[in-house]
Design a protein around this motif. Sequence first.
Motif, PDB file in Angstrom:
ATOM      1  N   ASP A  65      19.763   6.157  17.620  1.00  0.00           N
ATOM      2  CA  ASP A  65      20.987   5.489  18.047  1.00  0.00           C
ATOM      3  C   ASP A  65      21.774   6.493  18.898  1.00  0.00           C
ATOM      4  O   ASP A  65      22.192   7.523  18.390  1.00  0.00           O
ATOM      5  N   GLN A  92      24.932   8.437  17.677  1.00  0.00           N
ATOM      6  CA  GLN A  92      24.903   9.291  16.491  1.00  0.00           C
ATOM      7  C   GLN A  92      24.161  10.589  16.787  1.00  0.00           C
ATOM      8  O   GLN A  92      23.205  10.609  17.554  1.00  0.00           O
ATOM      9  N   TRP A 147      27.540  15.191  10.648  1.00  0.00           N
ATOM     10  CA  TRP A 147      26.962  13.995  11.238  1.00  0.00           C
ATOM     11  C   TRP A 147      28.060  13.322  12.047  1.00  0.00           C
ATOM     12  O   TRP A 147      29.133  13.021  11.525  1.00  0.00           O
ATOM     13  N   ARG A 180      29.438  10.232  14.721  1.00  0.00           N
ATOM     14  CA  ARG A 180      29.258   8.853  15.173  1.00  0.00           C
ATOM     15  C   ARG A 180      30.286   8.574  16.267  1.00  0.00           C
ATOM     16  O   ARG A 180      31.493   8.658  16.029  1.00  0.00           O
ATOM     17  N   ASP A 219      31.613   5.661  18.632  1.00  0.00           N
ATOM     18  CA  ASP A 219      31.573   4.201  18.748  1.00  0.00           C
ATOM     19  C   ASP A 219      32.113   3.697  20.082  1.00  0.00           C
ATOM     20  O   ASP A 219      32.331   2.507  20.254  1.00  0.00           O
TER      21      ASP A 219
END
Length: 113
Positions: A67, A70, A86, A88, A90
Motif C-alpha cells: 500500500d 504505508q 509504522w 500511514r 492518507d
Amino acid sequence: MSSGSAAFSADGAFVWARLHGPLAHGEPDRGRGAEEWLVSHDADGTVLARARTGTAAAGSVHVAHPDPGQMGLTIGEGQEGSPLHWGRWDGQALAVERFNDEDRVLLAGQTPG
C-alpha cells in the motif's frame, strides 16, 4: 548521528525520508527528538507531511508496504535500542505508530490474504 535514510512508496509516487530535522530557534541540540520522518511528493519534492520520531539514530532502514500510503521504519540507536515506527499517509495527514519501546527490526510488509 546518521545522515538519514529514504525509500520510495510501492507505486513510486512518494518518498519517505528520515532525517535530522530543524530545531526550534534557540533550542539546544541534545540529540533526541530533533529527527523527523517526512513524506514528500516524488514529482516535485513538496513535503506533504512530517512527524518527529523522538529518536537519536545511528542508522535507519525503510521497509515499503504494498500500500503506497504505508511505510515501516526501523531506527537503530546503538545501545539505546531499535524502535520500530509504522507510518500511514492518507493524503491529508501522517499518522505514526511506535511499537512500544522494545527492540524490533522490520523485515518486510505485506497485505493480508
